[in-house]
Write an enzyme that holds these catalytic residues in place. Structure first.
Site, PDB file in Angstrom:
ATOM      1  CD1 TRP A   1      72.691 134.284  73.865  1.00 17.89           C
ATOM      2  CD2 TRP A   1      72.292 135.855  72.328  1.00 17.89           C
ATOM      3  NE1 TRP A   1      73.450 133.977  72.752  1.00 17.89           N
ATOM      4  CE2 TRP A   1      73.217 134.924  71.781  1.00 17.89           C
ATOM      5  CE3 TRP A   1      71.889 136.931  71.531  1.00 17.89           C
ATOM      6  CZ2 TRP A   1      73.745 135.046  70.507  1.00 17.89           C
ATOM      7  CZ3 TRP A   1      72.412 137.051  70.254  1.00 17.89           C
ATOM      8  CH2 TRP A   1      73.332 136.120  69.750  1.00 17.89           C
TER       9      TRP A   1
ATOM     10  CE  LYS B   1      64.565 143.084  73.205  1.00 20.21           C
ATOM     11  NZ  LYS B   1      64.523 142.401  74.512  1.00 20.21           N
TER      12      LYS B   1
ATOM     13  CG  ASP C   1      70.828 143.823  40.592  1.00 20.34           C
ATOM     14  OD1 ASP C   1      70.688 143.136  39.566  1.00 20.34           O
ATOM     15  OD2 ASP C   1      69.915 144.011  41.432  1.00 20.34           O
TER      16      ASP C   1
ATOM     17  CD  GLU D   1      70.499 144.098  35.778  1.00 16.10           C
ATOM     18  OE1 GLU D   1      69.874 143.073  35.473  1.00 16.10           O
ATOM     19  OE2 GLU D   1      70.217 144.762  36.785  1.00 16.10           O
TER      20      GLU D   1
END
Length: 676
Positions: free
Chosen positions: A89, A124, A336, A390
């Protein structure tokens, strides 16, 4: 104006509805804008929309013959590193991406041994004045650490890719019978259910019940489980909390093997505000994907609003549509929050009383353009795909073909119907229910647009609202739902639950939707784990044991739902048949209508049964094929359904070729007859 002048075309939308004539110019303008944008994106037709919507093939992490390649669109980034399990990391030069000349795209090429299936990673990103870890926008797999609760992208390249058992699949839409479902809460157990558990335990129920389509909620990855999947963070990643991508594919494959189509509840109307998990401030620019200023945040949803005027955003979202269709073999989408997309106001506080409200300049033409392009793309990739909007405002042309001046959806949700049923249950005494009003409301739709009718969806099952069965029976569901122990409240509730569903289904012009468990009157609302309930899963599940228990009344409702669907499916293309009213009398609370050879009769009166109630119908013999009052469905069985009903001639109606059919109609019951 950005668009070029377009040649005026004859729009069927206006031809079919003369009341739209005053707004023809506005409709022409939005139609022309889509044509202009499509030409721009396809280089004047040199390519197809499908070619344009290949961002998922280019961006993100991909394994190649020479190793790995990673690409990201990040116009405001100054440096980008890939960090993860493979480099502890930490920022390393060998994992530093380079900006491609003349573009805002970044690329990193790595040898095959640099990454492995299952590795966790993030980006990053450094930008002017700041830095931060981000999950790549195009990642296809995101997992959450059980201990730290931190989300990370995951390298997902299994040695054995999923091998599909089914090939080309054509959905059955005659009619479309949708089972709305949520993978996580589909199990009896107090936990998050999985794709495999759904495939093994729930899908067989849906198939047996007679539904031919499942609409799956909460597929796109979302940080907060309780958002019901509507605060999406990673648009290309199927939620890992339910299992692996291969397990989702196996579920869809199994559904197809049994003739059941699978559509996805896709969220392109907004995105989660989270920055580390989502796109909120991806590379030091909060408006990279979204509007800036006042339009950036949705005032009611605590989320971010996409800027559909940006070609890169359209590229991202159209590629997302293509990805789910091709990678997972979804048969279409229920979009949606379409109302929120169509208007600058998001539809909030607007009444939409006349046609002028749809063409008054308050419409987001970029959003309308995106939705039109999405429908064109989806049907280009799969001509049999299903798209559903919708949408609550009633925007004309939403479910009309683009070539006719519409936006191109196949169906729109009939959102007026559940609101109406709730209103009369809450506000009117049973003896005040008017069949004429009921009949008008359940058929209230544009003649040229197909709808999905429904009594209730997941919206009515959430904490803070009530399902129909709970509004009708309330706490007596807990104390008097054992067979033989029903009280008046239970008998009333079961009778109306069946009648409401039959009335809604029998008048469809497209399809019908049910939310899982509501078909048998699931007694509990939905409450996802949260601090306020001690992070409990008690209400975030479906209690199938209730409908399986032979001693409880839930079985009556479940069996009726199954037989109701079977009855409708006995007539080919039922949804396309004209609805012919035979009779209504608000005083008697009786309604009767026909669809081809089927006769539907409803007596909404809570107290009055009628002997020899007559209707004029085509001459012939009629047999009862469904009765809500049948004891097998928890009714009283007052009528003799074995009798064949022969019509009685009347010289007054001889020219019309109609005769009298006389029935005994018990109070609070409905019957379906078939002409022999």
């Amino acid at each position: 104006m950005k668009e070029k002048q377009q040649e005026q075309v004859s729009l069927g939308l206006v031809k079919n509805d003369p009341w739209l004539k005053p707004y023809e110019e506005a409709i022409q303008r939005r139609h022309g804008y889509v044509l202009w944008k499509r030409n721009l994106l396809t280089e004047e037709g040199k390519h197809s929309l499908g070619d344009f919507a290949n961002g998922h093939v280019y961006f993100g992490l991909h394994r190649t013959n020479r190793g790995w390649v990673f690409r990201e669109w990040a116009p405001h980034a100054e440096r980008i590193y890939l960090v993860g399990d493979f480099n502890e990391w930490k920022e390393c030069e060998e994992f530093r991406a380079s900006k491609l000349a003349g573009t805002d795209n970044w690329e990193l090429q790595l040898p095959a041994e640099a990454l492995h299936h299952g590795d966790l990673y993030k980006l990053k990103i450094h930008w002017k004045g700041g830095e931060g870890e981000r999950i790549p926008a195009w990642t296809r797999r995101v997992v959450q650490d059980e201990n730290t609760k931190i989300f990370s992208a995951q390298v997902w390249e299994p040695e054995q890719p999923y091998v599909w058992k089914t090939g080309t699949f054509k959905p059955d839409t005659s009619p479309l019978l949708i089972y709305e479902c949520h993978i996580g809460m589909a199990q009896d157990a107090e936990k998050v259910g999985t794709y495999n558990e759904f495939r093994e335990k729930v899908l067989p129920r849906i198939i047996k019940d007679g539904y031919n389509c499942i609409q799956i909620m909460a597929i796109q990855e979302h940080p907060y489980y309780g958002s019901f999947g509507y605060h999406v963070s990673s648009f290309f990643a199927p939620s890992a909390r339910f299992g692996t991508p291969e397990e989702l594919k196996a579920l869809i494959d199994e559904a197809h093997l049994h003739g059941v189509s699978v559509i996805m509840d896709i969220v392109h109307s907004h995105a989660v505000k989270n920055e580390q998990e989502g796109l909120g401030n991806f590379a030091g620019e909060p408006a990279q994907y979204f509007h800036s200023g006042e339009r950036r945040e949705h005032p009611a949803w605590d989320s971010l609003c996409f800027d559909y005027g940006k070609d890169n955003v359209i590229h991202f979202l159209l590629s997302n549509c293509k990805y789910w269709l091709e990678e997972f073999h979804f048969d279409g989408f229920r979009f949606d929050g379409v109302t929120s997309m169509l208007y600058y106001s998001h539809g909030l506080g607007e009444a939409f009383c006349d046609y002028g409200d749809y063409f008054n300049g308050g419409q987001d033409i970029d959003a309308i353009c995106y939705l039109s392009l999405a429908n064109l793309l989806i049907h280009e990739i799969n001509p049999n795909a299903i798209t559903i909007a919708e949408e609550v405002s009633g925007m004309p042309g939403l479910a009309e073909e683009f070539e006719n001046g519409g936006i191109g959806f196949d169906y729109r949700m009939a959102m007026n119907i559940p609101d109406y049923w709730i209103k009369i249950i809450k506000e009117q005494k049973d003896e005040d229910w008017k069949p004429s009003s009921i009949f008008w409301e359940i058929k209230n739709r544009r003649a040229d647009e197909k709808t999905i009718s429904y009594c209730e969806s997941h919206d009515q099952a959430l904490v803070g609202d009530k399902t129909i069965i709970f509004r009708l029976i309330d706490s007596d569901m807990y104390w008097h739902f054992r067979k033989g122990d029903e009280n008046g409240s239970v008998h009333r509730g079961m009778a109306l639950h069946k009648m409401i569903r039959l009335a809604t289904l029998s008048t469809i012009n497209g399809g019908y939707l049910n939310f899982m468990g509501n078909e048998f009157g699931h007694p509990e609302w939905i409450d996802f784990p949260r601090e306020g309930n001690g992070w409990s899963y008690r209400y975030a599940r479906r209690q199938w044991n209730l409908v399986d228990d032979q001693n409880l009344c839930y079985q009556f409702l479940g069996d009726f739902d199954k037989e109701m669907l079977r009855t409708i499916k006995t007539v080919k293309d039922f949804q396309s048949l004209p609805i012919q009213e035979i009779w209504h009398d608000d005083g008697d609370q009786v309604l009767a209508f026909m669809r081809k050879d089927m006769v539907f009769v409803f007596n909404f009166s809570p107290t009055q049964s009628y002997m020899d109630y007559g209707f004029l119908v085509p001459k012939g013999a009629y047999r009862v094929i469904l009765n809500t009052d049948n004891p097998v469905f928890g009714g009283f069985g007052i009528s003799d359904d074995t009798i064949t009903h022969f019509t009685i001639p009347d010289n007054l109606y001889k020219k019309e070729k109609k005769e009298w059919m006389k029935l005994y109609i018990p109070a609070r019951s409905a019957v379906v007859l078939m002409k022999q």
